[in-house]
Design an enzyme around this catalytic site. Structure first.
Site, PDB file in Angstrom:
ATOM      1  CG  ASP A  78      72.649  63.092  49.680  1.00 26.57           C
ATOM      2  OD1 ASP A  78      72.089  64.324  49.014  1.00 26.57           O
ATOM      3  OD2 ASP A  78      73.522  62.447  49.721  1.00 26.57           O
TER       4      ASP A  78
HETATM    5  N1  URA Z   1      77.496  64.788  50.865  1.00 29.46           N
HETATM    6  C1  URA Z   1      76.733  63.760  50.394  1.00 29.46           C
HETATM    7  O1  URA Z   1      77.217  63.155  49.625  1.00 29.46           O
HETATM    8  N2  URA Z   1      75.306  63.943  51.073  1.00 29.46           N
HETATM    9  C2  URA Z   1      74.885  64.789  51.780  1.00 29.46           C
HETATM   10  O2  URA Z   1      73.864  64.607  52.144  1.00 29.46           O
HETATM   11  C3  URA Z   1      75.872  65.932  52.216  1.00 29.46           C
HETATM   12  C4  URA Z   1      77.074  65.820  51.750  1.00 29.46           C
END
Ligand code: URA
Length: 246
Positions: free
Chosen positions: A109
């Protein structure tokens, strides 16, 4: 007919980061490129990059097809190769790496940090991302709320996400439990926002997320957010062992 594996000299050198085809044409014109001890006078010359000895300004060009980069992704960057508005992880790399057209293997993310592999090896990327392979991914997270053994048990059994999907078992390790808890979570699949949504499923909120491992690859602790390095031969070999056909 062009012999298998042969490519145009300007294409090979562009791939190796020596500039655009136009710039390479100029290098040829300036007599700065040798192929097998002879001056190259045609940028369109067909060479076999794994065999032919190419020199630019007297320096041998070590040809390689693939590049493998470990990046400690900083917050605020999209796991993408380009975006009209946001900064992307590839922007963090210097031109000599970008010349290989690496792309991120999977996504973190925008507000997450940590291990991101960038490569142009599509086959390896495919293997690592294949849902059938169940490649483990481990995250360090700071969670708002007290994480308890009940959560460990819930994750071990799989939790139901907000879209009704029931996750595979995840291994949750509590590092510190309190009003704000620190944990490590290993999951074997990669649903959208999976870690955040798994904690939401048990009524808690992830406030910091960092990936620390993916398969055999472990984030190099010496890399600060935004820093990167190439993988070692050993790291590449171990990642490839996931795929016995290779
Ligand atoms: N899980 C999440 O919530 N975000 C990420 O970036 C990777 C795994």
């Amino acid at each position: 007919m062009v012999e298998k594996g042969r490519q145009r000299l300007d294409k090979v050198l562009a791939h190796m980061g020596f500039g655009t085809r136009k710039e390479i044409k100029k290098l040829v014109k300036e007599k700065r490129i040798m192929v097998n001890g002879e001056l190259a006078n045609d940028p369109g010359l067909h060479v076999l990059p794994v065999r032919d000895h190419i020199e630019v300004d007297g320096e041998p060009v070590e040809y390689r097809q693939y590049i493998y980069i470990m990046l400690n992704k900083p917050q605020g960057f999209l796991s993408a190769t380009e975006d009209r508005f946001a900064q992307v992880v590839v922007d963090l790399l210097p031109p000599e790496y970008r010349a290989f057209h690496p792309f991120p293997v999977g996504r973190l993310d925008k507000d997450a940090e940590g291990l991101l592999l960038l490569t142009n090896d599509g086959k390896l990327a495919h293997q690592l991302l294949s849902p059938k392979k169940h490649v483990p991914k481990t995250y360090y997270a700071v969670v708002c709320g007290m994480v308890t053994e009940t959560d460990v048990e819930a994750f071990r059994n799989g939790v139901t996400l907000n879209d009704g999907y029931r996750t595979m078992p995840g291994e949750l390790k509590i590092l510190r439990s309190g009003p704000e808890s620190e944990v490590e979570l290993t999951i074997y699949e990669g649903k959208y926002h999976q870690v955040k949504r798994m904690f939401e499923a048990v009524g808690k909120k992830v406030i910091y997320l960092k990936r620390i491992a993916m398969g055999s690859l472990i984030l190099d602790e010496r890399l600060k957010p935004g820093e990167y390095r190439e993988l070692s031969e050993e790291e590449i070999k171990k990642l490839r062992e996931l795929n016995p056909t290779r």
